[in-house]
Design a protein around this motif. Structure first.
Motif, short mmCIF file in Angstrom:
data_model
loop_
_atom_site.label_atom_id
_atom_site.label_comp_id
_atom_site.label_asym_id
_atom_site.label_seq_id
_atom_site.Cartn_x
_atom_site.Cartn_y
_atom_site.Cartn_z
N ALA A 128 15.46 31.40 17.20
CA ALA A 128 14.21 30.71 17.50
C ALA A 128 13.98 29.55 16.54
O ALA A 128 13.52 28.48 16.94
CB ALA A 128 13.04 31.69 17.42
N ILE A 129 14.32 29.76 15.29
CA ILE A 129 14.05 28.73 14.29
C ILE A 129 15.20 27.73 14.20
O ILE A 129 15.00 26.53 14.17
CB ILE A 129 13.81 29.37 12.90
N ASP A 130 16.42 28.25 14.17
CA ASP A 130 17.57 27.37 13.96
C ASP A 130 17.80 26.41 15.11
O ASP A 130 18.16 25.27 14.91
CB ASP A 130 18.86 28.21 13.81
N ALA A 171 16.97 32.55 24.41
CA ALA A 171 16.19 33.25 23.40
C ALA A 171 14.79 33.57 23.95
O ALA A 171 14.25 34.65 23.73
CB ALA A 171 16.09 32.42 22.12
N ARG A 172 14.25 32.61 24.67
CA ARG A 172 12.93 32.80 25.26
C ARG A 172 12.93 33.93 26.30
O ARG A 172 12.05 34.77 26.34
CB ARG A 172 12.53 31.48 25.92
N ILE A 209 14.28 30.46 7.25
CA ILE A 209 15.36 30.78 8.18
C ILE A 209 16.50 29.77 8.09
O ILE A 209 17.67 30.12 8.03
CB ILE A 209 14.83 30.83 9.64
N ASP A 210 16.15 28.48 8.05
CA ASP A 210 17.17 27.44 8.08
C ASP A 210 18.05 27.43 6.84
O ASP A 210 19.24 27.20 6.92
CB ASP A 210 16.51 26.06 8.17
N ASP A 222 15.90 25.75 18.05
CA ASP A 222 14.92 25.53 19.10
C ASP A 222 14.97 24.13 19.70
O ASP A 222 14.61 23.94 20.85
CB ASP A 222 13.50 25.91 18.66
N MET A 263 6.02 32.20 15.25
CA MET A 263 7.40 32.14 15.77
C MET A 263 7.42 32.47 17.26
O MET A 263 8.04 31.77 18.06
CB MET A 263 8.28 33.11 14.96
N LEU A 280 17.08 37.00 17.21
CA LEU A 280 16.03 36.24 17.89
C LEU A 280 15.30 35.32 16.92
O LEU A 280 15.06 34.15 17.22
CB LEU A 280 15.05 37.23 18.52
N LEU A 281 14.97 35.86 15.77
CA LEU A 281 14.28 35.07 14.75
C LEU A 281 15.17 33.91 14.30
O LEU A 281 14.75 32.76 14.24
CB LEU A 281 13.93 35.97 13.56
N ASN A 282 16.44 34.22 14.00
CA ASN A 282 17.36 33.17 13.57
C ASN A 282 17.47 32.08 14.64
O ASN A 282 17.43 30.88 14.33
CB ASN A 282 18.77 33.74 13.33
N ARG A 329 17.96 28.02 23.68
CA ARG A 329 16.53 28.20 23.53
C ARG A 329 15.96 28.95 24.76
O ARG A 329 15.15 29.86 24.62
CB ARG A 329 15.83 26.84 23.39
N LEU A 366 13.30 37.24 24.41
CA LEU A 366 11.99 37.64 23.86
C LEU A 366 11.15 38.22 24.98
O LEU A 366 10.51 39.27 24.82
CB LEU A 366 11.30 36.42 23.24
#
Lengths: 177, 177
Positions: free
Chosen positions: B90-92, B104-105, A91-92, B94, A150, B86-88, B101, B108
């Protein structure tokens, strides 16, 4: 190159993805891209070994794959913080660092191949149903584990990862002939 | 604030995560954190609507959930590039942006709740087996879709996401009483 000059916003993400300290990161590399590839390699090796720990000693294929699934959930102590290096990297860095992206893709490929070959060998020994597509089974295992990790990370609770593991264990049970 | 002053390395990730142009991003916000939260909201709304498109018109619960799963795979045109916001996010983000964050939480959570409530209503109407844990079913659907999207992105092929959808469709079929 002075380490302080390299203190861009990439560093925290790289440190998080690799679990390395900044001092250790910026010592022996000509470029940040090269460094990131090497750091990813290091982080992945630790994860990969943990994921297959003890699996080689389990002779039955379904039991072995179930162990790999449980390892993903349980053997996280000492691993890179924040989850799977592959997920972080995918992702990053997918657009910013083509060599690292290629490396992550290759790594994902090797993880899938390892799972697929365990399944195929089991199929040849009659321990897995003959109608199972072993490549698809491997992809489904990895997808389900990574996605649930995730969700677990975002929710800061273990339940999604644990549920996914139980689902995969049940699914793998249904693969017995 | 001059937009050019804001041209840090966060911008490309934010642009990727939200699908907004930089000019549009830096116009009306007091802080980068606030901006990111708003941009995420925008991107998520588009995704969320696409995911439930047509599902409300399907009366049977299993068929409705299968439609949501297929929407995740098929209705990607016009969505934010690079996959699920959401995926982007969550990872980028967090660790770097606590309000984002939290957002996003929460997002979700709302996605999971929507799926869970579709399942629970179906269970009450007798369209879903009474032993199904609807919260866990929702989590498994989201985990499997997000993980397979990540694998598909990294491999640059549709197969992992398609396989995951078919797996979920089969699994949902097994939920009928």
């Amino acid at each position: 190159m002075d380490a302080s000059q390299e203190e861009t916003s990439t560093s925290p993400r790289l440190m998080r993805a690799t679990g390395l300290e900044k001092g250790g990161i910026y010592r022996h590399f000509d470029s940040k891209q090269e460094l990131a590839v090497d750091a990813f390699d290091h982080a992945w090796k630790i994860s990969f070994d943990a994921r297959f720990e003890g699996a080689g000693e389990i002779s039955n294929t379904v039991d072995c794959l179930k162990q790999v699934v449980r390892n993903f959930r349980d053997r996280r102590a000492g691993l890179v913080p924040g989850g799977c290096p592959l997920l972080n990297t995918a992702i990053d860095y997918d657009d910013n660092n083509p060599p690292l992206r290629a490396k992550a893709r290759q790594t994902l490929g090797s993880w899938l191949e390892r799972l697929q070959s365990i399944a195929e060998e089991g199929q040849q020994r009659g321990e897995l149903r003959s109608d199972v597509d072993c490549a698809k089974l491997a992809t489904l295992i990895v997808s389900t584990l990574e996605g649930s990790l995730m969700v677990s990370r975002l929710q800061r609770k273990e339940e999604p990862l644990d549920s996914a593991c139980r689902h995969l264990e049940e699914y793998l049970e249904s693969m017995r002939p």
